[in-house]
Design a protein around this motif. Sequence first.
Motif, PDB file in Angstrom:
ATOM      1  N   ARG A 104       0.784  -1.234   0.000  1.00 50.04           N
ATOM      2  CA  ARG A 104       0.000   0.000   0.000  1.00 50.04           C
ATOM      3  C   ARG A 104       0.818   1.286   0.000  1.00 50.04           C
ATOM      4  O   ARG A 104       0.567   2.193  -0.813  1.00 50.04           O
ATOM      5  CB  ARG A 104      -0.921  -0.030   1.209  1.00 50.04           C
ATOM      6  N   SER A 159      -9.193  -5.616   1.131  1.00 50.31           N
ATOM      7  CA  SER A 159      -9.284  -4.561   2.148  1.00 50.31           C
ATOM      8  C   SER A 159      -7.927  -3.994   2.512  1.00 50.31           C
ATOM      9  O   SER A 159      -7.843  -2.892   3.081  1.00 50.31           O
ATOM     10  CB  SER A 159      -9.961  -5.113   3.408  1.00 50.31           C
ATOM     11  N   SER A 160      -6.829  -4.692   2.210  1.00 50.53           N
ATOM     12  CA  SER A 160      -5.497  -4.181   2.521  1.00 50.53           C
ATOM     13  C   SER A 160      -5.159  -2.934   1.730  1.00 50.53           C
ATOM     14  O   SER A 160      -4.242  -2.198   2.102  1.00 50.53           O
ATOM     15  CB  SER A 160      -4.438  -5.259   2.254  1.00 50.53           C
ATOM     16  N   SER A 192      -6.974  -0.354   1.520  1.00 46.80           N
ATOM     17  CA  SER A 192      -7.540   0.807   2.213  1.00 46.80           C
ATOM     18  C   SER A 192      -6.717   1.078   3.462  1.00 46.80           C
ATOM     19  O   SER A 192      -6.623   0.221   4.347  1.00 46.80           O
ATOM     20  CB  SER A 192      -9.002   0.543   2.586  1.00 46.80           C
ATOM     21  N   ASP A 193      -6.108   2.259   3.533  1.00 48.74           N
ATOM     22  CA  ASP A 193      -5.219   2.575   4.645  1.00 48.74           C
ATOM     23  C   ASP A 193      -6.016   2.844   5.910  1.00 48.74           C
ATOM     24  O   ASP A 193      -7.060   3.506   5.878  1.00 48.74           O
ATOM     25  CB  ASP A 193      -4.363   3.801   4.307  1.00 48.74           C
ATOM     26  N   ASP A 194      -5.519   2.327   7.017  1.00 48.78           N
ATOM     27  CA  ASP A 194      -6.182   2.506   8.308  1.00 48.78           C
ATOM     28  C   ASP A 194      -5.709   3.742   9.046  1.00 48.78           C
ATOM     29  O   ASP A 194      -6.091   3.958  10.193  1.00 48.78           O
ATOM     30  CB  ASP A 194      -5.949   1.273   9.189  1.00 48.78           C
ATOM     31  N   ASN A 195      -4.860   4.548   8.438  1.00 47.11           N
ATOM     32  CA  ASN A 195      -4.373   5.784   9.052  1.00 47.11           C
ATOM     33  C   ASN A 195      -4.953   6.984   8.316  1.00 47.11           C
ATOM     34  O   ASN A 195      -5.149   6.949   7.099  1.00 47.11           O
ATOM     35  CB  ASN A 195      -2.844   5.836   9.009  1.00 47.11           C
ATOM     36  N   PHE A 224      -7.118   8.029   5.550  1.00 43.82           N
ATOM     37  CA  PHE A 224      -7.717   6.785   5.076  1.00 43.82           C
ATOM     38  C   PHE A 224      -7.804   6.690   3.551  1.00 43.82           C
ATOM     39  O   PHE A 224      -8.872   6.420   3.004  1.00 43.82           O
ATOM     40  CB  PHE A 224      -9.113   6.594   5.682  1.00 43.82           C
ATOM     41  N   HIS A 250      -7.437   5.186  -0.288  1.00 45.93           N
ATOM     42  CA  HIS A 250      -7.514   3.874  -0.936  1.00 45.93           C
ATOM     43  C   HIS A 250      -6.591   3.881  -2.149  1.00 45.93           C
ATOM     44  O   HIS A 250      -6.544   4.861  -2.902  1.00 45.93           O
ATOM     45  CB  HIS A 250      -8.947   3.562  -1.363  1.00 45.93           C
ATOM     46  N   ARG A 286     -11.631  -0.273  15.768  1.00 41.76           N
ATOM     47  CA  ARG A 286     -11.521  -0.285  14.318  1.00 41.76           C
ATOM     48  C   ARG A 286     -11.290   1.130  13.832  1.00 41.76           C
ATOM     49  O   ARG A 286     -11.791   2.095  14.425  1.00 41.76           O
ATOM     50  CB  ARG A 286     -12.820  -0.806  13.688  1.00 41.76           C
ATOM     51  N   PRO A 287     -10.541   1.310  12.736  1.00 42.70           N
ATOM     52  CA  PRO A 287     -10.340   2.659  12.201  1.00 42.70           C
ATOM     53  C   PRO A 287     -11.683   3.321  11.901  1.00 42.70           C
ATOM     54  O   PRO A 287     -12.526   2.763  11.198  1.00 42.70           O
ATOM     55  CB  PRO A 287      -9.539   2.406  10.924  1.00 42.70           C
ATOM     56  N   ARG A 293     -14.492  10.072   7.256  1.00 38.27           N
ATOM     57  CA  ARG A 293     -13.890   9.145   6.301  1.00 38.27           C
ATOM     58  C   ARG A 293     -14.619   9.267   4.974  1.00 38.27           C
ATOM     59  O   ARG A 293     -15.807   8.968   4.869  1.00 38.27           O
ATOM     60  CB  ARG A 293     -13.944   7.713   6.818  1.00 38.27           C
TER      61      ARG A 293
END
Length: 716
Positions: A297, A318-319, A321-324, A327, A329, A661-662, A709
Amino acid sequence: MSSENERPGGGAEGAPPEQLALIRESVRQAKTPRARPRTWRGAPLAKDLPVARVLVDKGVLHLDRYFDYAVPEELDADAQPGVRVRVRFGAGAHHVREGRREGGGLRDGYIVERLAESDYQGPLAALAQVLSPEPVLDPELLAFARAVADRYAGSLADVLQLAIPPRHAKAEAGQLPPAPPPPPAPHPGPWQRYERGPRLLQALAAGHAPRAVWTALPGPEWAGEIALAVQATLASGRGALVVAPTGRSAARVDAALTEVLGEGQHALLTADAGQERRYRQWLAVRRGSVRAVVGTRAAMFAPVRNLGLVVIWDDGDSSHSDDNAPFPHVREVLELRASGDKCGFLLGSWGCTVEAAQLVRSEWAVPVTADREHTRRLAPLVRTVGDTDLARDEAARAARLPSLAWQVAREGLRHGPVLVQVPRRGYVPRLACAQCRAPARCRNCVGPLEARGGSEALVCAWCGQGCADWHCPECGGFRLRAQVVGARRTAEELGRAFPAVPVRTSGREHVLDTVPGTPALVVSTPGAEPVAEGGYAAALLLDGWALLGRPDLRAGEEALRRWITASALVRPQEAGGTVVIVAEATLRPVQALVRWDPVGHAVRELAERAELGFPPVSRMAAVCGPPEALTEFLGAVELPRDAEVLGPVPLQVTPAGRARRPGGPPPGEQWDRALVRVPPGSGAALASALKHARAARTARGGTESVLVRIDPPDIG
């Protein structure tokens, strides 16, 4: 007693305190003559361009701008645009758009440009330190990061934290060799199997910028096909970037590129490489020593020079999509990059997401597919087992395997390994009452009960307390049944059913990359399926209802993607490859798997989304926060006129002790969520409105956080 800000004054009677403060600041600046900074605490400043405009690495929206600092003469040579610096910032520094007074903590930042003078009239704080003379932020990366920040209503500093890896001093030492000469244009090879495949490679080799959505044929050739597209791009004298969802898939593309281009001709950017190696590879890309990049990513921001092609594999994972924050994609980021750099774009997958179908429908990209005859010849045979079949099947009750799956597995084990896909890892992740099907809950925290290991002891998945004498509060029953049986429990049952066959498991704790082509049962969770040498002889897709029953708009699309990913590893039908899926044959995703028609499924899903006004036809933002804070935020934000607010509705409370969860509520805290929807063309206005509202809230000292988001991956 009234304060000074509350007194009415000339020309500003009744003005709010914020406006009075701005008026006084304007008057003060008008009375102060413009002065070029000369010294800092008696030390001389740089003679030429003594002002550095700095982006401070502090990701708060109301400070998402540049700040001016004086450049001491001793730092003049190293303090060039793009380098990392340390500056004083925060309490005691009183930054508005400038640094002034001594005080504040030291923070990292980047010099954006050098100026002859600042528009601030007072004394400027000086740069405290140049961390490295290596320029890591060039104007192209800065502009691209700003576009991503605006797209996702985030701050520029947050994006740069994702784009630029942490510094490693040892990696900066030494010279790198120049970039190798361009390779020859490749022969189409396996791309001849696709209708537009050869033309795609020819366009890339000729220096053009085609945009394509590629539905890959089943089998392991996809990595080699990506490598040929990269070679064609390099042959035109341009660079290429490939982003894969996992380190395992990136390693396959890495091996294919090494085979096509040779050693040292490309860079691999993954988190598994370690900080020093990753930073050295990133520097090689920025300095132009390599012109091809493959990675996970974070590689979407890799500073490839003269970029000619961006590739994303399996955009539905889903990997991507950044969780930081903010966010981003990978798919949308690479779309921005392809538009900004005017380079080629290739989205590839065995399946097809609704977003990919939208790119084709809008004519932003063209489809690259194989004809139906070729697809049927390479795809395995898919057979289904529905609920009515399971109810009449004694074998399914004894070993959780329908008779058809038992027969297919037994036949497949004569010729090679058999893959068994289980929706969840673990032993028995969730239990329910055998009589009324009510979920089994903990008396202490109402968390779900589970059976761990081979024992019959029940343990709460949230608080960890045991429950020895459980009974159902709904019907009084004492018997339990598994809602979804985990991978380890399935492996134990299959081991008893096939005692002479080795059983291997692949999941989150231990993911296998490859398995031999000898007979074995391979039990895997979705996304952890290892590649078998020569392909699997058969595959069993168990508990299909568990994937289809998720309360999510993407449930059908995601279930089909996971099934096709596993089935693509199975040998072709003409070689005896067979897939058995335990799900109702009449369901749309199951029919799409049987026909091996992911594109048709995505097109129909897109048509339904268009009727309902759901993404990707519309743009949507999820706004989450404590109920009072969320209500206050929605009342203050100036949304576009065509915006529609859905909700707010309560979010599921995250139990204490579990990670958030983010974009979700902190443990033990109740949050609400509202969805804001706008039609096409208003997405930028929506992001801008939400960003300014969050910045204003932070500047006013809002204590409770409100998360935003843009284009959330799930809205279920």
